[in-house]
Enzyme design. Structure first.
Site, PDB file in Angstrom:
ATOM      1  N   CYS A  31       0.906  -0.982   0.152  1.00 52.04           N
ATOM      2  CA  CYS A  31      -0.253   0.126   0.180  1.00 52.04           C
ATOM      3  C   CYS A  31       0.540   1.232  -0.175  1.00 52.04           C
ATOM      4  O   CYS A  31       0.205   2.263  -0.244  1.00 52.04           O
ATOM      5  CB  CYS A  31      -0.851   0.085   1.168  1.00 52.04           C
ATOM      6  SG  CYS A  31      -2.390  -1.457   1.290  1.00 52.04           S
TER       7      CYS A  31
ATOM      8  N   ASP B 223       2.034   2.403   2.469  1.00 51.26           N
ATOM      9  CA  ASP B 223       2.552   2.770   3.752  1.00 51.26           C
ATOM     10  C   ASP B 223       2.811   2.061   4.868  1.00 51.26           C
ATOM     11  O   ASP B 223       1.931   1.019   5.309  1.00 51.26           O
ATOM     12  CB  ASP B 223       1.061   3.977   4.277  1.00 51.26           C
ATOM     13  CG  ASP B 223       0.881   4.889   2.777  1.00 51.26           C
ATOM     14  OD1 ASP B 223       1.712   5.918   3.397  1.00 51.26           O
ATOM     15  OD2 ASP B 223      -0.208   5.033   2.589  1.00 51.26           O
TER      16      ASP B 223
ATOM     17  N   CYS C 106       3.588   8.308   1.969  1.00 51.49           N
ATOM     18  CA  CYS C 106       3.411  10.105   1.163  1.00 51.49           C
ATOM     19  C   CYS C 106       3.568  10.566   1.995  1.00 51.49           C
ATOM     20  O   CYS C 106       3.698  11.071   3.813  1.00 51.49           O
ATOM     21  CB  CYS C 106       2.348   9.872   0.829  1.00 51.49           C
ATOM     22  SG  CYS C 106       0.865   9.620   1.687  1.00 51.49           S
TER      23      CYS C 106
ATOM     24  N   CYS D 135      -6.289   6.057   3.445  1.00 48.04           N
ATOM     25  CA  CYS D 135      -4.770   5.611   3.127  1.00 48.04           C
ATOM     26  C   CYS D 135      -3.640   5.712   3.556  1.00 48.04           C
ATOM     27  O   CYS D 135      -2.943   5.014   3.927  1.00 48.04           O
ATOM     28  CB  CYS D 135      -4.004   5.287   1.201  1.00 48.04           C
ATOM     29  SG  CYS D 135      -6.325   5.826   0.900  1.00 48.04           S
TER      30      CYS D 135
END
Ligand SMILES: Cc1ncc(COP(=O)(O)O)c(C=O)c1O
Ligand SMILES: Cc1ncc(COP(=O)(O)O)c(C=O)c1O
Lengths: 122, 407, 407, 122
Positions: free
Chosen positions: D33, D35, D58, D102
């Site tokens: 993903c 993360d 991110c 997310c």
């Protein structure tokens, strides 16, 4: 879109009208297509002494009509009969592709007029 | 020679303020708004602003606006996207015989894929019978597509009433608002429209940009597959300067509509009355009640003559107008709109559209009114149909074949 | 702060000369080229010229160039138009796993309509096996679609050889040349390509304009239905300024390609060598032989860190680059191109693309080489994956579901 | 794209690292993903005395991680357990819609660390 020659013949069309005492008249095209060309002739001793046109149609239709009268005048009818639509277009330095068929029927009208003259005088 | 532009339904000049607003987005703020970095981020706000501006003109929310490349794309997207998304529900589409080719040819293409299309007839004034429209709805009907205003005649269709009918029968309603927007109020919420399409170059924005209003929750398939732009609804890198231009043009249109189109309407009415009263054998095309036409549009036919040659003579005087003649439009037949209204074929070939803008002046109208009668007479004098005794030769299969060959 | 733009594969600034050439076509020569009058006629020549300019760059004839709104539209048109036109002949399409979404998603959409698509795998360098391509051809194959160069890695595909294979088997060949054109020679005739797509904003023309080469005689269905523009091949009023800009950009690209891209190649090579030799745990993505990549493109992964945060730290230094991370691209997964090459998922998330242009300077490259190691180290120090003892947690179905929900 | 507060926490993240002698560690997310957030704690008398994070992810992931450590420090573990991802996002003046799910897992990581502490100390 149009050549200078086309625009010249379109904006100053030669020999517009109806020949008085015509001895041959031809008409081609129809209103649905948006082009009707009518040629009237005065033939003497097999020579086209006078020729005039009336045209309902676009710029190309008017210019080719004008040009065909210029090309035909003074010619014998046999000479006139070998004049093609293609030759008329060339005399105008060409026509846009889309106009080559639809609006380039002036020689056909001339031939119809000659045929009419012959039919009347045979 | 002075140039007189009266063909604003074909396209408009970009408004100077619009160009100015666009300029920074070509060479300086040139980023791709999908990018994370400064070059991308510095343009994102401009797109948001433009989306708000478009939404305000149409009275929808910004999230309901999709930017795309032109009006034609919007019509294709709305209709094909609906057909694909709702094909399980039904296969019937209702439209009219007077739509723009972007709608008509899209519907014709769908017919080949098994959809059934009802093309509603119009009366001699170019208007629809709403009872007929309602009666055409079946349980297979997935879409009604009726233009807000017609590009050739300027006729305005009763979009609010059609919206009511569509709502009552729970049928999706698309309107091609390309010609209406900016000239008359276009309120998609009030009209109960699900999809409406506009095009930049008709309202002082540049060519190559358009937008679609898509009511929240309207299921539609993609037309342009690819990237995730426009929330997966339209692929392709955003045309940032175009979007900025369209946004500002919409804002200006909203701001100036009343003022500009009161003025334009007066000019148009003067032109209309001048032509109808000074030239014989003229026919008004479109609704005789000028309130039911766009305030800038006048369509008239000059009997016995053909439209392209008329336009060319106009052109020699610097006057730009347009014609429904096949010869001038590049299509095979004279205007399908004239045909649908039952206009005689010779008159259809001479149908001439003047479409004004706030840039036109009264002295331009005077000039046209002065030159027009002379030009018409000159062409009539050249026409074998004018003052003719025998009937007009109408159809000729051979010639029609030749004509088909020439495209 | 100085701005350093190294994201030219995403989009380019419009070249000042291109903008200048476009300017007269917004407010002055604003006519619709389909119009008979002065306003229309005065722009027709500009379109002809632009068509010649595009044709010259691609080495085709002007009549084989169709203007449209963007690269995505070209890919949609080429593929859907072929599928529709040739559906009686077959239903099989061959493409690759590394195409742009405009190709991939179009093919996926066609699969839903009963077409079968072979997505050719690439090796770890991102290259195709041509024997596999040839073996995939069946008597139902109607189209091969392989991009000329890849937007993420810069890999250049052997289009000439694929053209030979396509010719031998009489299968139509489409190439997405959006990234290749202007950077390396694109000769559609030599390469035996039937359809090639380019996009203006990748070569110094504005966003919102593209073109397609369509080999003479290639039967294709319409994508955008409507008006008769582009000889009935693409509806919508011509985007005249965009077309003029694309034309000039093509001319300039042809003129300057050798000079510009020798220069750009040197810069890129310096950046490449600097990064690979000065930063540990870096992986080059794409073909190790730099001759087989676009001269302006460098794609590298920095292990242990994620791309978007890298881009944001770059951005704080004024450096614009792009990333294959899902987070930065708005898509659900990290770059499908990295996935197709078998790049480890962490490395895929950190894949970073530098795409240069002739506007970049050596001192910009020096600056990037100076800042980059510090940024990478800072993010690594923050990363739970850096110098980690236990294995990297890789997949989590729940989280993937959460992720799908977030679009 | 991001608020000023997000950019502040992203570019100057607070409490980066690993708490020495941590008595609770939690990790959520995964590499697929994009993360992964890891929180380590030092709890004394039910109060979070020290908390640090390490994050792969991110801008939003890093900023929320930084923010959650600031919000958690000095709180009792019961107080910390009612901290939500939503509250973290709000403390940052919001996150872009696409990032709300997310990359906004920092409170989850904190809760995992507290759970780990409880598991170890019960
Ligand atoms: C290889 C490739 N094909 C197609 C496209 C789509 O181009 P456009 O953004 O003009 O639609 C791009 C750029 O985004 C690209 O890199
Ligand atoms: C009513 C209507 N719909 C659609 C269009 C198509 O718009 P565009 O040229 O932007 O594709 C036009 C204009 O040509 C129009 O007048």
């Amino acid at each position: 879109m149009y050549t200078e020659k086309v625009m010249d013949h379109f904006s100053n069309p030669r020999n517009v009208g109806e020949v008085e005492n015509a001895n041959g008249v031809g008409e081609v095209g129809n209103a649905s297509c948006g082009d009707i060309m009518r040629i009237s002739l005065q033939v003497e001793d097999n020579v086209i002494k006078d020729v005039k046109f009336k045209t309902f149609g676009c710029g190309a239709a008017i210019a080719t009509s004008s040009m065909v009268t210029e090309l035909a005048i003074g010619k014998t009818i046999d000479e006139a009969l070998v004049l093609t639509n293609q030759a008329v277009a060339e005399a105008l330095d060409g026509l846009p592709a889309a106009k080559m068929h639809c609006s380039n029927l002036a020689a056909d009208a001339l031939h119809e007029a000659i045929k009419d003259y012959r039919d009347q005088n045979s | 020679m002075e140039k007189i532009y009266m063909d604003n339904n074909a396209t408009t000049a970009v408004k100077p303020a619009v160009l100015e607003a666009m300029l920074p987005y070509f060479c300086e703020q040139f980023g791709n708004p999908s990018s994370v970095h400064w070059a991308g981020q510095m343009v994102g706000g401009a797109i948001d602003t433009a989306r708000e501006q478009v939404a305000k003109l149409l009275n929808c929310s910004a999230a309901e606006v999709i930017f795309l490349s032109c009006g034609s794309e919007g019509d294709n997207h709305a209709i094909k996207g609906t057909a694909e998304a709702l094909k399980e529900k039904g296969n019937h589409i209702i439209t009219t015989t007077v739509e723009h080719p972007a709608v008509l040819e899209t519907c014709e293409a769908l017919e080949k894929d098994g959809f059934e299309v009802t093309y509603l007839k119009v009366d001699q004034d170019g208007m629809l019978d709403l009872a007929e429209l309602e009666a055409a709805i079946t349980d297979k009907t997935i879409l009604i597509s009726v233009m807000w205003a017609n590009n050739e005649t300027g006729n305005i269709y009763p979009i609010d009433e059609i919206g009511q009918i569509a709502k009552k029968h729970k049928v999706r309603f698309h309107t091609d608002a390309v010609q209406a927007v900016g000239k008359v109020p276009v309120d998609v919420r009030k009209a109960n429209v699900d999809m409406a399409v506009i095009s930049g170059h008709k309202i002082g924005a540049p060519k190559g940009i358009g937008a679609m209003y898509l009511r929240r929750g309207t299921r539609i398939s993609r037309f342009m597959h690819g990237g995730h732009q426009e929330r997966f609804r339209r692929a392709g890198t955003h045309n940032v300067p175009g979007i900025v231009g369209l946004g500002l043009a919409c804002e200006l249109a909203l701001e100036n509509m009343d003022k500009d189109y009161t003025y334009v309407r007066n000019l148009r009415d003067k032109l209309e009355q001048g032509i109808l009263s000074n030239i014989p054998d003229v026919k008004l095309n479109g609704h005789p009640n000028a309130d039911l036409r766009l305030p800038n549009t006048l369509n008239v036919s000059f009997d016995f003559i053909e439209g392209e040659s008329l336009l060319l003579f106009f052109d020699m005087k610097g006057i730009a107008a347009s014609s429904g003649s096949a010869c001038s439009s590049g299509s095979l037949e004279p205007s399908h709109v004239m045909g649908a209204m039952g206009v005689d074929v010779v008159l259809a070939h001479s149908s001439t559209r003047f479409s004004l803008s706030a840039e036109n002046t009264e002295s331009e109208v005077d000039f046209v009114l002065e030159e027009l009668p002379k030009i018409v007479q000159r062409l009539r004098d050249m026409s074998p149909l004018y003052q003719r005794a025998d009937p007009t030769p109408l159809s000729c299969d051979e010639c029609r074949m030749v004509q088909k060959a020439c495209v």
